[in-house]
Design an enzyme around this catalytic site. Structure first.
Site, mmCIF file in Angstrom:
data_model
loop_
_atom_site.group_PDB
_atom_site.id
_atom_site.type_symbol
_atom_site.label_atom_id
_atom_site.label_comp_id
_atom_site.label_asym_id
_atom_site.label_seq_id
_atom_site.Cartn_x
_atom_site.Cartn_y
_atom_site.Cartn_z
ATOM 1 N N LYS A 95 -18.566 35.317 -20.077
ATOM 2 C CA LYS A 95 -18.280 33.884 -20.205
ATOM 3 C C LYS A 95 -16.827 33.728 -20.663
ATOM 4 C CE LYS A 95 -23.073 32.729 -20.243
ATOM 5 N NZ LYS A 95 -24.346 32.689 -20.940
ATOM 6 N N SER B 124 -27.355 25.980 -24.921
ATOM 7 C CA SER B 124 -26.684 25.892 -23.626
ATOM 8 C C SER B 124 -26.868 24.560 -22.910
ATOM 9 C CB SER B 124 -27.109 27.044 -22.726
ATOM 10 O OG SER B 124 -28.490 27.252 -22.799
ATOM 11 N N HIS C 120 -22.191 31.450 -25.928
ATOM 12 C CA HIS C 120 -21.235 30.359 -25.675
ATOM 13 C C HIS C 120 -20.221 30.191 -26.798
ATOM 14 C CE1 HIS C 120 -23.532 29.115 -22.183
ATOM 15 N NE2 HIS C 120 -24.622 29.237 -22.920
HETATM 16 C C1 LIG Z 1 -25.585 33.471 -20.452
HETATM 17 C C2 LIG Z 1 -26.467 33.656 -21.634
HETATM 18 C C3 LIG Z 1 -27.124 34.858 -21.873
HETATM 19 C C4 LIG Z 1 -27.118 35.989 -20.887
HETATM 20 O O1 LIG Z 1 -25.888 36.613 -20.812
HETATM 21 P P1 LIG Z 1 -25.488 37.352 -19.447
HETATM 22 O O2 LIG Z 1 -24.395 38.271 -19.828
HETATM 23 O O3 LIG Z 1 -25.085 36.279 -18.502
HETATM 24 O O4 LIG Z 1 -26.718 38.069 -18.981
HETATM 25 C C5 LIG Z 1 -27.854 34.996 -23.028
HETATM 26 N N1 LIG Z 1 -27.953 33.978 -23.904
HETATM 27 C C6 LIG Z 1 -27.371 32.785 -23.698
HETATM 28 C C7 LIG Z 1 -27.521 31.697 -24.701
HETATM 29 C C8 LIG Z 1 -26.614 32.583 -22.543
HETATM 30 O O5 LIG Z 1 -26.045 31.409 -22.320
#
Ligand SMILES: *Cc1c(COP(=O)(O)O)cnc(C)c1O
Length: 398
Positions: free
Chosen positions: A247, A188, A216
């Site tokens: 996302k 990320s 992602h």
């Molecule tokens: C955003 C994210 C999460 C968590 O997901 P949510 O649905 O926002 O709780 C887990 N792992 C990664 C790599 C993320 O970027």
């Protein structure tokens, strides 16, 4: 009389303030989109994880309304009590079919958040062999994976970022009955992609699970947006796939897809699944529309637009001292050095109505503070050109 513990917290917050590390939230007053009203001001934003531009999509919004008409606002209970609805069931069937090319006997389980899905997978798989599980985790994995490894109470080996050779050595030295390699697919903070084919080959050789957090990648990678497994054309019964739905999918929640026995085990043993109220069924209903968009021609067009924007941004020449790590994903960091430098830069952009988050140490290693630019298919070439034009004088000056 003041309560001493409040003073302790105030002292600690004061220390964060002094180091320039105190976090503050901005308030968005309009739907998630490149052009947003923030604290009363119109801004061009490069911050969201809404990679396909679906969060504000009118068709998904009306599917959500339809879901509310069908199922009401809340689920009323956890999945194992009475909160599991037909909408959840339909979504899980669709998600299983979506990832089926990459898994054996695929089933899927819908979670309220990706954070909880990661906790659930790591803790539940470890619980199958208490005291005899070892987790191998990439050094740059997401916080929810780190917390999952803690909840799992297994022995833990953190291998250097994407270091396949180091992982091989660690797996070879392990005599744990259950071995589990866990990795982000797309990291990320840098936007780089894990070497999943090499990781899976090791897992098959050493009899380990490969848990892939594709937060992602889902919706973004692969011809049909099935994510990292499609991108690399992988298939194995040892894969446990976690995709998020807040996302690229533009709604909320997450899912785990894996061999049906893994999913059955999660339903039996995953505390972050069992002991929480099921997400509103309307969200699951809206996600059916989102999945159809991701998979179809429109999804392909949106992914193509995202790629064009990524190339446009990557073509920017950089001044000495700035760095842009190679990233083939919509996460495009611009590394500028110290915490103060990135704050100055973010503020200068803000002065021009452009909102990009500066990420500072200790979130990233000291000296690699960065603007974390994220692109969305909803951005236009003009939007990216405006960002580049705003960066241009700072690029040559500071
Ligand atoms: C955003 C994210 C999460 C968590 O997901 P949510 O649905 O926002 O709780 C887990 N792992 C990664 C790599 C993320 O970027």
């Amino acid at each position: 009389m003041s309560f001493a513990s409040i003073a302790t917290l105030q002292h600690e917050i004061g220390r964060l303030d002094a180091q320039g590390l105190r976090r503050r939230r901005r308030t968005a007053e309009s739907a998630c989109a490149p052009h947003v009203m923030v604290d009363g001001r119109p801004m061009l934003s490069f911050n969201s994880n809404d990679y396909l531009g679906l969060a504000g999509d009118a068709r998904i919004a009306s599917a959500l309304q339809e879901g509310v008409n069908l199922y009401g606002a809340g689920s009323g209970a956890s999945h194992l009590v009475s909160g599991h609805s037909k909408a959840h069931e339909e979504l899980e069937e669709r998600l299983a079919a979506f990832e089926a090319p990459h898994l054996e006997r695929a089933r899927a389980l819908y979670f309220s958040t990706g954070y909880m899905a990661n906790l659930a997978v790591l803790a539940a798989l470890a619980a199958a062999t208490p005291g005899e599980t070892e987790i191998f985790s990439d050094a740059l994995n997401h916080a929810s994976i780190i917390d999952g490894t803690r909840l799992a109470r297994a022995s833990l080996t953190i291998y250097p970022h994407v270091d396949v050779a180091a992982l091989e050595t660690a797996l070879a030295a392990s005599d744990a009955r259950t071995k589990m390699v866990v990795t982000d697919s797309v990291f990320s903070m840098d936007g780089d992609i894990a070497p999943l084919p090499a990781l899976l080959a090791l897992c098959e050789r050493f009899g380990a699970w490969l848990v892939v957090d594709d937060a992602h990648g889902f919706g973004v990678l692969g011809e049909h947006g099935r994510g990292a497994l499609e991108h690399f054309k992988l298939r194995s019964p040892q894969l446990v796939y976690m995709g998020t739905l807040g996302k690229a999918a533009g709604v909320s929640g997450a899912f785990v897809a894996a061999h049906e026995t893994v999913i059955d085990w999660l339903v039996q043993r995953a505390r972050p699944y069992i002991y929480t109220t099921a997400a509103p069924p309307a969200l699951a209903h809206a996600l059916l529309t989102s999945l159809a968009l991701i998979e179809g021609r429109e999804g392909q067009q949106r992914r193509a637009q995202l790629e064009l924007l990524t190339h446009q941004l990557a073509a920017m020449p950089l001044r000495a001292g700035w760095r842009r790590p190679v990233s083939h994903t919509p996460i495009q960091p611009l590394i500028v050095g110290g915490n103060a430098q990135v704050l100055d830069l973010a503020q200068a952009l803000e002065g021009q109505g452009i909102w990009v988050t500066g990420i500072r140490a200790p979130t990233v290693p000291a000296g690699t503070a960065r603007l974390r630019i994220t692109l969305s298919a909803a951005h236009t070439h003009e939007d990216v050109a405006r960002l580049l034009a705003a960066l241009e004088p700072m690029n040559s000056e500071i």
